[in-house]
Design a protein around this motif. Structure first.
Motif, PDB file in Angstrom:
ATOM      1  N   ILE A 178       1.179  -1.154  -0.318  1.00 17.30           N
ATOM      2  CA  ILE A 178       0.244   0.240   0.150  1.00 17.30           C
ATOM      3  C   ILE A 178       1.120   0.897   0.248  1.00 17.30           C
ATOM      4  O   ILE A 178       2.161   1.255   0.857  1.00 17.30           O
ATOM      5  CB  ILE A 178      -1.502  -0.361   1.119  1.00 17.30           C
ATOM      6  N   GLU A 179       0.344   2.090  -0.896  1.00 17.30           N
ATOM      7  CA  GLU A 179       1.276   4.094  -0.812  1.00 17.30           C
ATOM      8  C   GLU A 179       0.388   4.633   0.434  1.00 17.30           C
ATOM      9  O   GLU A 179      -0.928   4.902  -0.193  1.00 17.30           O
ATOM     10  CB  GLU A 179       1.344   4.157  -1.846  1.00 17.30           C
ATOM     11  N   VAL A 180       0.892   5.165   1.076  1.00 17.08           N
ATOM     12  CA  VAL A 180       0.050   5.849   2.288  1.00 17.08           C
ATOM     13  C   VAL A 180       0.609   7.490   1.867  1.00 17.08           C
ATOM     14  O   VAL A 180       1.822   7.923   1.815  1.00 17.08           O
ATOM     15  CB  VAL A 180       0.581   5.481   3.765  1.00 17.08           C
ATOM     16  N   VAL A 210       0.087  11.278   3.079  1.00 16.92           N
ATOM     17  CA  VAL A 210      -0.516  12.331   3.936  1.00 16.92           C
ATOM     18  C   VAL A 210      -0.364  13.491   3.016  1.00 16.92           C
ATOM     19  O   VAL A 210       0.461  13.890   2.196  1.00 16.92           O
ATOM     20  CB  VAL A 210       0.034  12.341   5.234  1.00 16.92           C
ATOM     21  N   ARG A 211      -1.151  14.341   2.843  1.00 17.50           N
ATOM     22  CA  ARG A 211      -1.701  15.545   2.665  1.00 17.50           C
ATOM     23  C   ARG A 211      -2.387  16.602   2.974  1.00 17.50           C
ATOM     24  O   ARG A 211      -3.252  15.875   4.506  1.00 17.50           O
ATOM     25  CB  ARG A 211      -2.799  15.434   1.232  1.00 17.50           C
ATOM     26  N   ASN A 212      -1.213  18.040   2.990  1.00 17.58           N
ATOM     27  CA  ASN A 212      -1.278  18.903   4.106  1.00 17.58           C
ATOM     28  C   ASN A 212      -1.867  19.753   3.576  1.00 17.58           C
ATOM     29  O   ASN A 212      -2.197  20.733   3.697  1.00 17.58           O
ATOM     30  CB  ASN A 212      -0.015  19.543   4.827  1.00 17.58           C
ATOM     31  N   ALA A 254      -3.451  19.179  -3.771  1.00 14.59           N
ATOM     32  CA  ALA A 254      -2.706  19.400  -5.258  1.00 14.59           C
ATOM     33  C   ALA A 254      -2.404  17.996  -5.583  1.00 14.59           C
ATOM     34  O   ALA A 254      -3.169  16.616  -5.008  1.00 14.59           O
ATOM     35  CB  ALA A 254      -0.689  19.999  -4.935  1.00 14.59           C
ATOM     36  N   GLY A 255      -2.148  17.869  -6.858  1.00 15.05           N
ATOM     37  CA  GLY A 255      -2.192  16.578  -7.677  1.00 15.05           C
ATOM     38  C   GLY A 255      -3.518  15.372  -8.010  1.00 15.05           C
ATOM     39  O   GLY A 255      -4.310  15.936  -8.361  1.00 15.05           O
ATOM     40  N   SER A 256      -3.429  14.370  -7.725  1.00 15.45           N
ATOM     41  CA  SER A 256      -4.413  13.592  -8.227  1.00 15.45           C
ATOM     42  C   SER A 256      -5.420  13.884  -7.254  1.00 15.45           C
ATOM     43  O   SER A 256      -6.964  13.443  -7.942  1.00 15.45           O
ATOM     44  CB  SER A 256      -4.262  12.136  -7.890  1.00 15.45           C
ATOM     45  N   ILE A 257      -6.023  14.422  -6.140  1.00 12.06           N
ATOM     46  CA  ILE A 257      -6.882  15.186  -5.199  1.00 12.06           C
ATOM     47  C   ILE A 257      -7.654  15.812  -5.335  1.00 12.06           C
ATOM     48  O   ILE A 257      -8.607  16.263  -5.868  1.00 12.06           O
ATOM     49  CB  ILE A 257      -7.163  14.734  -3.489  1.00 12.06           C
ATOM     50  N   VAL A 260       3.639  19.875   1.075  1.00 13.25           N
ATOM     51  CA  VAL A 260       2.396  20.329   0.420  1.00 13.25           C
ATOM     52  C   VAL A 260       1.350  18.301   0.087  1.00 13.25           C
ATOM     53  O   VAL A 260       0.360  18.138   1.213  1.00 13.25           O
ATOM     54  CB  VAL A 260       2.000  20.040  -1.232  1.00 13.25           C
ATOM     55  N   ASP A 261       2.455  17.051   0.015  1.00 12.24           N
ATOM     56  CA  ASP A 261       2.016  15.988   0.236  1.00 12.24           C
ATOM     57  C   ASP A 261       3.183  14.962   0.404  1.00 12.24           C
ATOM     58  O   ASP A 261       4.534  15.753  -0.202  1.00 12.24           O
ATOM     59  CB  ASP A 261       0.598  16.028  -0.689  1.00 12.24           C
ATOM     60  N   PHE A 262       2.962  13.670   0.328  1.00 10.35           N
ATOM     61  CA  PHE A 262       3.960  12.615   0.527  1.00 10.35           C
ATOM     62  C   PHE A 262       3.873  11.446   0.554  1.00 10.35           C
ATOM     63  O   PHE A 262       2.853  10.920   1.348  1.00 10.35           O
ATOM     64  CB  PHE A 262       5.692  13.046   0.986  1.00 10.35           C
ATOM     65  N   LYS A 263       4.670  10.532   0.205  1.00  6.60           N
ATOM     66  CA  LYS A 263       3.860   8.797   0.008  1.00  6.60           C
ATOM     67  C   LYS A 263       4.514   8.348   0.830  1.00  6.60           C
ATOM     68  O   LYS A 263       6.149   8.189   0.603  1.00  6.60           O
ATOM     69  CB  LYS A 263       4.363   8.405  -1.243  1.00  6.60           C
ATOM     70  N   LEU A 264       4.390   7.471   1.648  1.00 12.12           N
ATOM     71  CA  LEU A 264       5.249   6.847   2.345  1.00 12.12           C
ATOM     72  C   LEU A 264       5.214   5.298   2.832  1.00 12.12           C
ATOM     73  O   LEU A 264       3.862   4.390   1.883  1.00 12.12           O
ATOM     74  CB  LEU A 264       4.911   6.980   3.928  1.00 12.12           C
ATOM     75  N   ASP A 285      11.852  12.605  -4.851  1.00 13.80           N
ATOM     76  CA  ASP A 285      10.927  11.638  -6.062  1.00 13.80           C
ATOM     77  C   ASP A 285       9.232  11.503  -5.439  1.00 13.80           C
ATOM     78  O   ASP A 285       8.472  10.946  -6.317  1.00 13.80           O
ATOM     79  CB  ASP A 285      11.542  10.669  -6.088  1.00 13.80           C
ATOM     80  N   SER A 286       8.916  11.749  -3.651  1.00 18.00           N
ATOM     81  CA  SER A 286       8.216  10.705  -3.521  1.00 18.00           C
ATOM     82  C   SER A 286       7.009  12.430  -2.227  1.00 18.00           C
ATOM     83  O   SER A 286       5.934  11.678  -1.540  1.00 18.00           O
ATOM     84  CB  SER A 286       7.800   9.846  -2.377  1.00 18.00           C
ATOM     85  N   MET A 287       7.228  13.059  -2.584  1.00 21.08           N
ATOM     86  CA  MET A 287       7.023  14.451  -1.735  1.00 21.08           C
ATOM     87  C   MET A 287       6.735  15.445  -2.459  1.00 21.08           C
ATOM     88  O   MET A 287       7.087  15.782  -4.072  1.00 21.08           O
ATOM     89  CB  MET A 287       8.415  14.903  -0.853  1.00 21.08           C
ATOM     90  N   ARG A 288       5.516  16.234  -2.210  1.00 18.18           N
ATOM     91  CA  ARG A 288       5.396  17.752  -3.084  1.00 18.18           C
ATOM     92  C   ARG A 288       5.928  18.952  -2.057  1.00 18.18           C
ATOM     93  O   ARG A 288       5.267  18.561  -1.336  1.00 18.18           O
ATOM     94  CB  ARG A 288       3.501  17.630  -3.260  1.00 18.18           C
ATOM     95  N   LEU A 289       6.726  19.774  -2.367  1.00 15.45           N
ATOM     96  CA  LEU A 289       7.647  20.429  -1.676  1.00 15.45           C
ATOM     97  C   LEU A 289       7.004  22.104  -2.462  1.00 15.45           C
ATOM     98  O   LEU A 289       7.563  21.944  -3.416  1.00 15.45           O
ATOM     99  CB  LEU A 289       8.864  20.259  -1.490  1.00 15.45           C
ATOM    100  N   TYR A 338      10.045  18.114 -12.954  1.00 12.51           N
ATOM    101  CA  TYR A 338      10.125  16.403 -13.839  1.00 12.51           C
ATOM    102  C   TYR A 338       8.652  16.605 -14.550  1.00 12.51           C
ATOM    103  O   TYR A 338       8.877  16.759 -15.792  1.00 12.51           O
ATOM    104  CB  TYR A 338      10.971  15.756 -13.294  1.00 12.51           C
ATOM    105  N   ARG A 339       7.632  16.357 -14.087  1.00 14.54           N
ATOM    106  CA  ARG A 339       6.707  15.635 -14.441  1.00 14.54           C
ATOM    107  C   ARG A 339       6.083  16.563 -15.627  1.00 14.54           C
ATOM    108  O   ARG A 339       5.706  16.378 -16.611  1.00 14.54           O
ATOM    109  CB  ARG A 339       5.689  15.363 -13.691  1.00 14.54           C
ATOM    110  N   PHE A 340       6.078  18.778 -14.653  1.00 14.19           N
ATOM    111  CA  PHE A 340       5.486  19.677 -15.737  1.00 14.19           C
ATOM    112  C   PHE A 340       6.449  20.072 -16.644  1.00 14.19           C
ATOM    113  O   PHE A 340       6.226  21.417 -16.611  1.00 14.19           O
ATOM    114  CB  PHE A 340       4.248  20.494 -14.722  1.00 14.19           C
TER     115      PHE A 340
END
Ligand code: AMP
Length: 234
Positions: free
Chosen positions: A89-91, A93-95, A98-101, A174-178, A196-200, A214-216
């Motif tokens: 699972i990819e957990v 956390v979003r503060n 942004a992004g997919s939500i 902003v958010d990150f994946k654990l 690669d796994s956080m949005r800052l 990189y994405r954009f």
């Protein structure tokens, strides 16, 4: 410690066995991918900056009582880790929204999420990492109720620790994946915590300082990773 058999290759890291039982070797590669692997490149030094930041955060979390798989650095892009039975699972956390939500739900980009929102995805590229909920996680047998509660509590604690550290450096988390796994007796944090796994976002300018560059195509990715790594570790 000696590197032994190749075990697994992900999109940006390669895992090897070592000569020490229960200890694996993780090499952060310079490969970078986005959009389910549709966009890919090799960016010299990228792996090293991500390894440096991951190691820094793992140490910081350990000092704050969070169990992680991190054991130490072998060289600047290679770390020794405790072998875990990873939970797929990819957990996230979003503060801040942004992004997919923002694409999937009626949130406005940049809107604060207070309390933070935890989103859990099923780690399966062939299914494009579909979002899970507690019932699905339990029905799929991915984790027990107790493990899931523990994972969420750890994710929120990690969020507070990272958020405070970054805020002091003028960076908005902003958010990150654990990703988590089962260690000897306990749930441990695995994988990486990197650009690669956080949005800052720069707290003043709102500029991206992470894989969105990189994405954009927002600028020189390696130069940005180098700058943000310096800000994080000093
Ligand atoms: P998203 O759901 O695409 O908005 O991503 C939310 C956050 O989790 C962002 O910081 C992403 O970089 C991170 N993230 C999501 N999925 C992955 C993944 N498969 N690998 C690394 N980071 C991810």
């Amino acid at each position: 410690m000696q590197q032994r058999d190749f075990l697994y290759q992900g999109k940006a890291k390669t895992i090897y066995r070592s000569d020490v039982p229960g200890t694996l070797i993780v090499r952060f590669r310079d490969d970078i991918t986005a959009f389910d692997g549709e966009k890919k490149d090799v960016l010299t030094m990228k792996g090293r900056y991500n390894a440096e930041v991951s190691a820094f955060f793992f140490r910081m979390l350990e000092e704050n009582g969070i169990r992680t798989h991190f054991l130490g650095m072998i060289d600047p892009d290679t770390m020794a880790v405790k072998e875990l039975a990873m939970i797929p699972i990819e957990v996230i956390v979003r503060n801040v929204a942004a992004g997919s939500i923002v694409r999937r739900y009626p949130f406005t980009e940049g809107a604060p999420l207070d309390p933070p929102v935890i989103v859990i995805d099923y780690k399966d590229d062939t299914r494009h990492d579909p979002m899970l909920n507690d019932d699905l996680i339990l029905a799929l047998g991915l984790a027990t109720r107790e493990e899931l509660d523990r994972i969420k509590a750890m994710a929120l604690t990690i969020n507070e620790i990272l958020r405070a550290h970054l805020a002091e450096r003028g960076i908005t988390l902003v958010d990150f994946k654990l990703e988590f796994g089962r260690g000897d007796a306990e749930i441990c944090l695995g994988d990486e915590i990197s650009m690669d796994s956080m949005r800052l976002w720069d707290a003043e300018t709102g500029q991206s300082m992470d894989k969105d560059v990189y994405r954009f195509d927002k600028g020189d990715v390696v130069a940005e990773y180098s700058r943000v790594a310096q800000r994080i570790i000093t």
